[in-house]
Design an enzyme around this catalytic site. Structure first.
Site, PDB file in Angstrom:
ATOM      1  N   HIS A  70       0.835  -1.202   0.000  1.00  0.00           N
ATOM      2  CA  HIS A  70       0.000   0.000   0.000  1.00  0.00           C
ATOM      3  C   HIS A  70       0.868   1.250   0.000  1.00  0.00           C
ATOM      4  O   HIS A  70       1.967   1.279   0.556  1.00  0.00           O
ATOM      5  CB  HIS A  70      -0.982  -0.010   1.171  1.00  0.00           C
ATOM      6  CG  HIS A  70      -0.376  -0.012   2.534  1.00  0.00           C
ATOM      7  ND1 HIS A  70       0.064   1.131   3.163  1.00  0.00           N
ATOM      8  CD2 HIS A  70      -0.153  -1.018   3.416  1.00  0.00           C
ATOM      9  CE1 HIS A  70       0.522   0.838   4.363  1.00  0.00           C
ATOM     10  NE2 HIS A  70       0.424  -0.470   4.543  1.00  0.00           N
ATOM     11  N   ASP A  72      -0.362   4.348   0.997  1.00  0.00           N
ATOM     12  CA  ASP A  72      -0.790   5.352   1.967  1.00  0.00           C
ATOM     13  C   ASP A  72      -0.104   5.175   3.312  1.00  0.00           C
ATOM     14  O   ASP A  72       0.440   4.107   3.621  1.00  0.00           O
ATOM     15  CB  ASP A  72      -2.305   5.332   2.137  1.00  0.00           C
ATOM     16  CG  ASP A  72      -2.827   4.016   2.714  1.00  0.00           C
ATOM     17  OD1 ASP A  72      -2.320   2.956   2.290  1.00  0.00           O
ATOM     18  OD2 ASP A  72      -3.736   4.047   3.569  1.00  0.00           O
ATOM     19  N   ASP A 101       5.983   1.218   7.564  1.00  0.00           N
ATOM     20  CA  ASP A 101       4.662   0.788   7.089  1.00  0.00           C
ATOM     21  C   ASP A 101       4.167   1.706   5.984  1.00  0.00           C
ATOM     22  O   ASP A 101       3.417   2.642   6.236  1.00  0.00           O
ATOM     23  CB  ASP A 101       3.694   0.789   8.277  1.00  0.00           C
ATOM     24  CG  ASP A 101       2.393   0.094   7.979  1.00  0.00           C
ATOM     25  OD1 ASP A 101       2.306  -0.628   6.984  1.00  0.00           O
ATOM     26  OD2 ASP A 101       1.444   0.287   8.766  1.00  0.00           O
ATOM     27  N   GLU A 131      -5.247   1.641   2.620  1.00  0.00           N
ATOM     28  CA  GLU A 131      -5.131   0.464   3.478  1.00  0.00           C
ATOM     29  C   GLU A 131      -5.228   0.818   4.953  1.00  0.00           C
ATOM     30  O   GLU A 131      -5.692   0.000   5.766  1.00  0.00           O
ATOM     31  CB  GLU A 131      -3.798  -0.249   3.206  1.00  0.00           C
ATOM     32  CG  GLU A 131      -3.672  -1.629   3.845  1.00  0.00           C
ATOM     33  CD  GLU A 131      -3.101  -1.603   5.266  1.00  0.00           C
ATOM     34  OE1 GLU A 131      -3.169  -2.656   5.938  1.00  0.00           O
ATOM     35  OE2 GLU A 131      -2.608  -0.533   5.709  1.00  0.00           O
ATOM     36  N   GLU A 132      -4.816   2.025   5.313  1.00  0.00           N
ATOM     37  CA  GLU A 132      -4.712   2.394   6.721  1.00  0.00           C
ATOM     38  C   GLU A 132      -6.039   2.868   7.321  1.00  0.00           C
ATOM     39  O   GLU A 132      -6.106   3.191   8.508  1.00  0.00           O
ATOM     40  CB  GLU A 132      -3.665   3.502   6.900  1.00  0.00           C
ATOM     41  CG  GLU A 132      -2.250   3.103   6.522  1.00  0.00           C
ATOM     42  CD  GLU A 132      -1.610   2.144   7.521  1.00  0.00           C
ATOM     43  OE1 GLU A 132      -2.314   1.714   8.461  1.00  0.00           O
ATOM     44  OE2 GLU A 132      -0.425   1.830   7.370  1.00  0.00           O
ATOM     45  N   GLU A 160       4.361  -5.871   3.963  1.00  0.00           N
ATOM     46  CA  GLU A 160       4.141  -5.411   5.338  1.00  0.00           C
ATOM     47  C   GLU A 160       5.413  -5.627   6.156  1.00  0.00           C
ATOM     48  O   GLU A 160       6.149  -6.593   5.959  1.00  0.00           O
ATOM     49  CB  GLU A 160       2.990  -6.183   5.978  1.00  0.00           C
ATOM     50  CG  GLU A 160       1.631  -5.914   5.376  1.00  0.00           C
ATOM     51  CD  GLU A 160       1.052  -4.578   5.809  1.00  0.00           C
ATOM     52  OE1 GLU A 160       1.641  -3.921   6.703  1.00  0.00           O
ATOM     53  OE2 GLU A 160       0.011  -4.187   5.252  1.00  0.00           O
ATOM     54  N   HIS A 340       3.549   3.472  12.563  1.00  0.00           N
ATOM     55  CA  HIS A 340       2.636   4.535  12.980  1.00  0.00           C
ATOM     56  C   HIS A 340       3.199   5.402  14.118  1.00  0.00           C
ATOM     57  O   HIS A 340       2.531   6.339  14.553  1.00  0.00           O
ATOM     58  CB  HIS A 340       1.274   3.974  13.428  1.00  0.00           C
ATOM     59  CG  HIS A 340       0.591   3.144  12.380  1.00  0.00           C
ATOM     60  ND1 HIS A 340      -0.618   2.520  12.600  1.00  0.00           N
ATOM     61  CD2 HIS A 340       0.951   2.819  11.124  1.00  0.00           C
ATOM     62  CE1 HIS A 340      -0.990   1.857  11.525  1.00  0.00           C
ATOM     63  NE2 HIS A 340      -0.047   2.017  10.609  1.00  0.00           N
TER      64      HIS A 340
END
Length: 366
Positions: A70, A72, A101, A131-132, A160, A340
């Site tokens: 992903h 994003d 991530d 995705e997030e 991932e 994150h």
């Protein structure tokens, strides 16, 4: 802005981090990735679908491997642009939103697409948005619904963060809202009411006494968990409440279906006076490590210094592939525990190592 896919994937990771791409704002990075794939790779059909960028070869090779990641990130927290630094041991690390991530994983896939001249398998690359955040925005989900032929393959590798380990399959998840009802009254005359918050006590008791399973599937041990994740109730400081609720999240091993997981949660709270509402669910993914393409990846990674194989805790998009009967694993640089975070960072040596291990696999150096 342009990126050079033939540059060191460490440099490429930094370049991707420096393109802000918070969920729902991925157009700029999708533009850059699409242009780079069209201009810097050969033998790929490239397709843009919203803010999803897809590319695939069709060389008639015996297997097809999907590399998906992903584009994003979570909201930026004063951690863009990227920066290089040293960790406590003096090793180089790259800081920035998405370094873990999962822009380092994206960089590895993009670099390999441009530099692996003679793969032993056909390749499909999918770089997707959303995705997030809520599943309705997930670009891979739209591909699944609208372009399902792009998800056909013998193995899917999602970039991932896994610290250079192969993290197989994923847990499923069920969220349930358990509600209790009582009778409202003035707290000075509490005996005239029935406190709905107090009625949560048996629910919390069963949660505290719950003993979760550990399940070994293909040598991967999945640990289940049943947890209260939200409690709500109360009217005012002088009122006995007549309603209360607790949200419970069950993370279950992929040998259970969603229906079986829901039934298990019902059994845990059987006999209590409550209402039961399923608010969210997603199936797990079996590891599928016995499939030939997956077995070859394991052999290649473990024989070239990789971290081996372990279960994936949490839910990822590998579930979408597993539901289609396609073995899928998580494999990328970065410690998932740093995803994150404001100080999100990845060891640059890990980017190099994951790139080398995947290059060996794609070129048949098992």
């Amino acid at each position: 802005m342009t990126i050079d896919l033939r540059e060191d994937p460490i440099t490429l990771t930094a370049a991707l981090v420096d393109i802000p791409s918070v969920s729902l704002d991925e157009a700029a990075i999708a533009d850059v990735v699409e242009r780079a794939l069209r201009e810097q790779t050969s033998g790929f059909e490239v397709l843009r679908h919203g803010n999803v960028v897809l590319a695939r070869t069709d060389r008639g090779l015996p297997t097809r491997v999907i590399l998906a990641g992903h584009l994003d990130t979570v909201p930026i927290a004063d951690n863009v642009p990227s920066r290089f630094d040293k960790d406590d041991a003096g090793a180089q690390v790259l800081y920035g939103c998405g370094t873990v991530d999962m822009k380092s994983g994206d960089a590895v896939f993009l670099h390999l697409a441009a530099t692996v001249a003679d793969p032993v398998c056909d390749l499909t690359l999918i770089f997707y948005d959303g995705e997030e955040i809520a599943a309705e925005y997930n670009g891979l989900g739209r591909v699944e619904q609208e372009l399902p032929e792009w998800l056909e393959g013998d193995l899917a590798v999602l970039g991932e963060p896994s610290g250079g380990w192969i993290e197989a399959g994923c847990q499923g998840t069920v969220r349930v809202r358990l509600s209790t009802a009582g009778t409202r009254a003035h707290s000075a005359r509490a005996w005239l009411g029935d406190n709905a918050i107090h009625r949560l006590a048996p629910i919390l008791g069963r949660l505290s006494e719950y003993r979760a399973r550990q399940v070994d599937i293909d040598g991967c041990v999945y640990r289940e968990g049943l947890s209260a994740v939200r409690v709500s109730g109360g009217v005012a400081g002088n009122v006995v409440p007549d309603a209360a609720e607790v949200d419970v999240n069950f993370r279950f091993a992929p040998d259970r279906t969603v229906a079986q997981a829901i039934e298990h949660v019902r059994e845990v709270f059987a006999g209590l006076d409550l209402s039961f509402e399923v608010t969210d669910s997603a199936p797990g993914a079996l590891p599928g490590l016995t499939a030939p393409a997956a077995a070859d990846l394991i052999t290649s990674v473990t024989s070239h210094g990789g971290g081996g194989v372990r279960a994936k805790y949490g839910w990822t998009d590998v579930s979408r592939f597993a539901a289609r009967g396609i073995p899928a694993v998580n494999f990328g640089p970065g410690d998932p525990n740093l995803a994150h975070k404001r100080d999100e960072h990845v060891p640059t040596a890990q980017i190099t190592a994951v790139t080398a291990m995947l290059r060996n696999y794609l070129t048949g150096q098992i």
